[in-house]
Enzyme design. Structure first.
Site, mmCIF file in Angstrom:
data_model
loop_
_atom_site.group_PDB
_atom_site.id
_atom_site.type_symbol
_atom_site.label_atom_id
_atom_site.label_comp_id
_atom_site.label_asym_id
_atom_site.label_seq_id
_atom_site.Cartn_x
_atom_site.Cartn_y
_atom_site.Cartn_z
ATOM 1 C CG PHE A 1 10.776 29.933 -21.901
ATOM 2 C CD1 PHE A 1 9.195 29.492 -22.190
ATOM 3 C CD2 PHE A 1 10.801 31.177 -22.329
ATOM 4 C CE1 PHE A 1 8.195 29.797 -23.116
ATOM 5 C CE2 PHE A 1 10.289 31.984 -23.304
ATOM 6 C CZ PHE A 1 8.270 31.713 -23.297
ATOM 7 C CD1 TRP B 1 6.751 24.788 -30.989
ATOM 8 C CD2 TRP B 1 6.463 25.009 -33.030
ATOM 9 N NE1 TRP B 1 8.018 25.758 -30.902
ATOM 10 C CE2 TRP B 1 7.597 25.765 -32.320
ATOM 11 C CE3 TRP B 1 6.594 24.997 -34.408
ATOM 12 C CZ2 TRP B 1 8.741 27.202 -32.865
ATOM 13 C CZ3 TRP B 1 7.140 25.860 -35.450
ATOM 14 C CH2 TRP B 1 8.145 26.605 -34.399
ATOM 15 N NE ARG C 1 15.027 33.830 -23.736
ATOM 16 C CZ ARG C 1 14.704 34.854 -24.582
ATOM 17 N NH1 ARG C 1 14.474 35.922 -23.751
ATOM 18 N NH2 ARG C 1 15.496 35.094 -25.629
ATOM 19 C CG ASP D 1 15.021 25.894 -27.590
ATOM 20 O OD1 ASP D 1 14.401 26.452 -29.231
ATOM 21 O OD2 ASP D 1 15.653 27.126 -27.214
HETATM 22 C C1 FRU Z 1 14.872 30.005 -28.325
HETATM 23 C C2 FRU Z 1 14.017 30.500 -27.308
HETATM 24 C C3 FRU Z 1 14.379 30.321 -25.490
HETATM 25 C C4 FRU Z 1 13.632 30.151 -25.131
HETATM 26 C C5 FRU Z 1 12.571 29.492 -25.850
HETATM 27 C C6 FRU Z 1 11.276 29.636 -25.832
HETATM 28 O O1 FRU Z 1 14.038 29.052 -29.327
HETATM 29 O O2 FRU Z 1 13.867 31.551 -27.370
HETATM 30 O O3 FRU Z 1 15.243 31.107 -25.622
HETATM 31 O O4 FRU Z 1 13.880 29.551 -23.471
HETATM 32 O O5 FRU Z 1 13.313 29.592 -26.971
HETATM 33 O O6 FRU Z 1 10.036 28.184 -26.715
#
Ligand code: FRU
Length: 705
Positions: free
Chosen positions: A348, A288, A407, A291
């Site tokens: 993340f 998968w 984050r 971002d």
């Molecule tokens: C956005 C998000 C970010 C996070 C990441 C986790 O799509 O939710 O805020 O860092 O994806 O996969």
């Protein structure tokens, strides 16, 4: 032992020989009867009798044995109660049972009571809705308690949340009903190939070198024929003895036996030739993506890091995947760049910069270090650096550098102030904001300011308006791309506009723009996550095609525009063009044009016609002249023709159509899984013939080897 209605003897073992050697299993309860028998019920959660599978309004329950089970979803999630067994004597070494439902220790649980004290307790597997309602084996080792009197108590004291518990088939045995299984081997090949079955029970898997856990993740491990194979790169462990462990595998499972080493990724014969593999958009070989992360240009390479689950086609196990390109169109997938430090401490989103002046002191050789800032879900905002052109990263020992509720650090160099800026998604009292921090060295960060009204994945950059270097503005946006234009002084963003819509499509999210782009190039290049499901594929989701962003003065004010980067032309294979065409009403095939991978540019005259546009393999991209609206599938965007002409540019791939209108003023990326049996491209005209000033159709070659 008193043998009442709820206790019976049963032989569970298949092998007569094995049964002869050990004592028979004792089934304490199978909940197949019409009542709870001698079990005591309090509250309403457990109803008056065992449930027959799924209860009304519950997601489908599976994994129980026979027809009946304990299910505390009677009266929904808010009901509470207990269910307590009569006293029995512990006569075997293990008590095994099936359990599912909410993970709320002490509140949704099954307890073993000896002398009125809880000596063992287990809770369900999931603490969020949408988690599996599947029951799985759990085993208590009760060998130290043999001969003691005990009771079993099943508890639901949870209101709200995912507050229910399911239990079935409680059995005392000298063998475990499920095992934490492991295999040991010496690493001699490149990959560990792992079989995945979509929808199988999520198992916790770990790889150990000696005593230390080097990888740990969750996987829907296939127990028979897999849907597809994923891989774990063993390069770092060559020659070492590793142990692969899986928690809680049913005795009969072949899951671990199927796992094996190989120098090739298993079942990769059709890699990049799968039915829905996009032909010119980045997708991961397996697993998968979400971002884009750490977009940075360095020494001739465009780096694309990304949120990645290497072990399944759903979101989870967040790593930073990595690919590089020399031209923004051809991508080469490299090994994972950031691994989680431990299970649950996921990597993340974040960003990357080249620390040209070595402000952080991370540089080791003659070349500057690439420094990334990312969210460690277990620690906070972290810094890591690479001295091998972004292939591998070392953690800054002072991590985390910022701790807060939020984050997605985006770091940029603020030239006028000679300092770094970190824009962060930041929650204050449940309010969604972007916070700005500043630093001289990428290590010590100081809070500077906050701005309300933006969600995750902030992005901040400066652009010349209409290409005029003397008139520059800052753009601030978050994951949905909706942006404000304003001023930024290195600490505070001052909006000069309200929020404007950026993407009118159905799949755009969490974009970033490149840092480190050489001045002689000077472009602001963006790559976004394309939220597109890939049916039946061993990979899922995609990246949208890189676009160049510009700020333009329009009748409404200063606005962003997005155009595909010019490198798209490197993929043109065969090109056809027309000028001053008149196409009769209806849906007319463009002579000799059909295909899967296309780049189309058109200037369409809007006078004398009600609707006009294209039908791409059955999907309409149509402009309604009266409404001044462009539509595709369920999305529309307002667009005005310029001097009677609508300019359209389309990028067509197997699972997407990216639409750019009026030279990118309107950007509409659409996820659309186009049917295999229709490769036709047509022009659509209603209310009159379509007048076409110019039309180019370029068939594109695939970017994959
Ligand atoms: C956005 C998000 C970010 C996070 C990441 C986790 O799509 O939710 O805020 O860092 O994806 O996969």
């Amino acid at each position: 032992m008193k043998i009442s209605g709820w206790i019976c003897l049963a032989v569970l073992v298949a092998s007569v020989a094995a049964a002869a050697e050990r004592q028979q299993d004792i089934v304490l309860a199978d909940f197949e009867g019409g009542t709870y028998g001698d079990w005591q019920v309090t509250g309403t959660a457990f109803g008056r009798r065992p449930a027959r599978g799924t209860l009304p309004n519950q997601m489908p329950v599976s994994g129980y044995e026979g027809r009946g089970l304990v299910n505390s979803f009677y009266d929904g999630d808010d009901s509470i109660g207990t269910l307590t067994s009569p006293e029995f004597v512990i006569e075997r070494k293990f008590i095994s049972f099936l359990i599912g439902g909410g993970r709320y220790p002490g509140r949704t649980c099954i307890n073993l009571l000896v002398g009125g004290r809880i000596v063992q307790s287990a809770t369900g597997p999931n603490d969020r809705p949408g988690g599996s309602e599947r029951l799985n084996w759990r085993v208590w080792d009760v060998s130290a308690l043999v001969g003691q009197k005990a009771r079993i108590e099943i508890v639901d004291r949870c209101t709200g949340g995912w507050g229910h518990i399911t239990v079935d088939h409680i059995v005392m045995s000298d063998e475990r009903a499920s095992l934490d299984q492991s295999r040991e081997f010496v690493v001699s090949e490149r990959y560990l190939n792992l079989p995945v079955k979509n929808g199988a029970t999520m198992r916790r898997m770990r790889v150990l070198v000696g005593e230390s856990i080097v990888r740990e993740f969750e996987i829907e491990l296939a127990e028979g024929e897999p849907d597809f194979w994923v891989f774990l790169d063993l390069t770092a462990f060559q020659g070492r003895t590793v142990t692969v462990q899986v928690d809680n595998l049913p005795r009969y499972s072949r899951g671990l036996r199927l796992v094996g080493q190989g120098d090739e990724i298993r079942a990769a014969r059709r890699l990049y030739r799968e039915k829905y593999r996009p032909g010119f958009h980045f997708t991961s070989r397996r697993g998968w993506n979400n971002d884009s992360n750490g977009l940075v240009f360095f020494k001739g390479e465009w780096h694309l890091y990304y949120q990645h689950n290497p072990y399944g086609i759903k979101w989870g196990n967040m790593h930073w995947g990595h690919a590089v390109s020399e031209d923004l169109v051809h991508w080469k997938e490299l090994p994972i760049a950031l691994y989680p430090q431990r299970f649950g401490d996921w990597c993340f989103s974040g960003s990357a910069v080249v620390d040209v002046d070595n402000t952080g002191g991370f540089q080791e050789g003659g070349e500057p270090a690439i420094v990334v800032a990312y969210t460690s879900t277990g620690r906070g905002e972290c810094i890591a650096y690479s001295n091998d052109r972004g292939r591998t990263f070392a953690e800054f020992e002072g991590n985390p550098v910022v701790e807060h509720k939020g984050r997605d650090p985006k770091v940029i160099w603020y030239e006028p102030g000679g300092h770094w800026v970190m824009a962060l998604y930041h929650e204050v009292d449940d309010k969604r904001t972007i916070a700005f921090y500043t630093s001289k060295d990428l290590k010590a960060w100081e809070f500077a300011s906050l701005i309300d009204g933006f969600y995750e994945c902030p992005e901040l950059f400066e652009l010349a308006v209409d290409g005029d270097a003397g008139n520059r503005k800052w753009v601030l946006h978050a994951a949905d791309g909706d942006y404000m234009v304003g001023a930024f002084d290195g600490r505070v963003f001052t909006p000069e506009s309200g929020k404007h819509k950026f993407s009118h499509g159905n799949c755009f999210y969490a974009s970033q723009t490149y840092s480190g782009v050489p001045a002689e190039d000077g472009r602001r290049i963006q790559i976004a996550w394309g939220r597109v499901e890939m049916p039946g594929m061993p990979f899922n989701q995609m990246m949208l095609f890189p676009v160049e962003l510009t700020l333009r003065t329009t009748g409404e004010g200063v606005r962003l525009a997005a155009r595909p980067v010019r490198e798209i032309e490197r993929l043109h294979e065969t090109s056809r063009s027309w000028e001053d065409l008149t196409v009769p009403m209806g849906r007319n095939p463009i002579p000799g044009v059909e295909g899967e991978l296309l780049h189309i540019r058109a200037a369409l005259r809007t006078d004398g016609v009600e609707k006009l546009g294209f039908v791409i393999r059955g999907t309409e991209v149509v402009y309604d002249v009266g409404e001044q609206r462009l539509a595709c599938l369920d999305k529309t965007a307002p667009v005005s023709p310029v001097e009677g002409v609508l300019r359209l540019e389309l990028l067509v791939d197997r699972t997407s159509i990216e639409i750019f209108a009026n030279d990118g003023r309107v950007y509409m990326p659409m996820g659309a899984t186009l049917p295999d049996d229709n490769k036709s491209i047509q022009i659509l005209a209603e209310g009159g013939p379509a007048g076409i000033e110019s039309l180019e159709v370029h068939a594109l070659r695939s970017i994959w080897p």
